[in-house]
Design a protein around this motif. Sequence first.
Motif, PDB file in Angstrom:
ATOM      1  N   LEU A 133     -21.647  26.184  44.200  1.00  0.00           N
ATOM      2  CA  LEU A 133     -22.750  25.341  43.735  1.00  0.00           C
ATOM      3  C   LEU A 133     -24.089  26.053  43.888  1.00  0.00           C
ATOM      4  N   ALA A 134     -24.290  26.676  45.050  1.00  0.00           N
ATOM      5  CA  ALA A 134     -25.568  27.332  45.328  1.00  0.00           C
ATOM      6  C   ALA A 134     -25.798  28.532  44.418  1.00  0.00           C
ATOM      7  N   LEU A 135     -24.766  29.355  44.234  1.00  0.00           N
ATOM      8  CA  LEU A 135     -24.915  30.534  43.374  1.00  0.00           C
ATOM      9  C   LEU A 135     -25.173  30.125  41.929  1.00  0.00           C
ATOM     10  N   TYR A 136     -24.472  29.096  41.466  1.00  0.00           N
ATOM     11  CA  TYR A 136     -24.665  28.681  40.076  1.00  0.00           C
ATOM     12  C   TYR A 136     -26.084  28.145  39.864  1.00  0.00           C
ATOM     13  N   SER A 137     -26.529  27.280  40.759  1.00  0.00           N
ATOM     14  CA  SER A 137     -27.858  26.699  40.609  1.00  0.00           C
ATOM     15  C   SER A 137     -28.942  27.773  40.706  1.00  0.00           C
TER      16      SER A 137
END
Length: 351
Positions: A133-137
């Motif tokens: 989630l963090a990498l995508y955002s």
Amino acid sequence: MNVAAPTTVGAHSRGSLLSAAEGERRPEATVASEVDVRRLVLICGVGRSGTSLLHSMLNAHPELAFPPETHFFRRYVAPSRVRKALERGTVASFAARLDADVDFARANIAAEALLAGQKDGALAPLAVFERLLALYSAGQGKHRVGDKDPRNLDHLPALARAFPSAYVLHVIRDPRDVLLSRTRAAWSKGRPWWQHVLLAQDQLRRGRQLGARLFGARYLEVRYEALVAEPEQTLAAVAAHIGLDYDAAMLQFGNSARALVDSREHSWKKETLGPLLTDNVEKWRRELPAAQIAFVERVSSEAFDRLGYRRSAGASASGAGPAPRTPSLAPLYRTMSRSVFAARRLLEGLR
């Protein structure tokens, strides 16, 4: 639509990937650490209720990113047997599994990058999901992040344990239009139509009960009919609920949808690509057989007795004649729906 009192927080700018020195790219790990994963925004709902439309709209917000539908949580985190097997396994075996996962591939994140820092025999699938989630955002230059999966509705207890500060957006649609859509979508049209009705009734009932109990004021029900009829007003309420300012970019969701909807899904999600179909309601009146209308209205007590959807007074506008009058077997039908739903969840837990 039930709207809880909104909690307003400060918005962050989209330029989060750049440092104070103009044009200087900041390290990916640093940027990802600034993404607010704990206040995850979860979209769920009975399949074919409009979750993909809300997904595309919210992803178009300049502060909120949603990965494509990867099914990561329900596939690798929620099932205890799968999670425990992964925890005892190796990084290489998990990477190989992810490399073969066509849904995970949609996030366009290398398995090796996702699993950085994980150790053989001590893997943490939840931490891997949070990193996804963090990498995508961060890759989208956004500070807030969400996850969309209609089946999040089935895993609310596990999601509440993993993300106690998350927001849940439960999309709800007239169950007759849900049935009509499910009998046409490629992924669901081969199943018995009555099974769709039974599963949808118990998913909706259980989702509403658990959502309100586990997430309290952070649980919000979004009516599909309101979303298409009054999109600006509805999206403004949703944005306020999750602590964001309303942004008109959410109404221009076509590019967002094209980034999120896989080519395999175009046959049943083409409406999501835009423009907004404001009249995409009550198609059941023209196209659903009278016997199916009668069955839905007898079984779906959650929608008709508690959510205010109106029964059709025993008539179908499809030309098929009046709905047949049958003995009131609704209690039996509802018991069947709970049994079917419980059996499906049990089988999934044994995988």
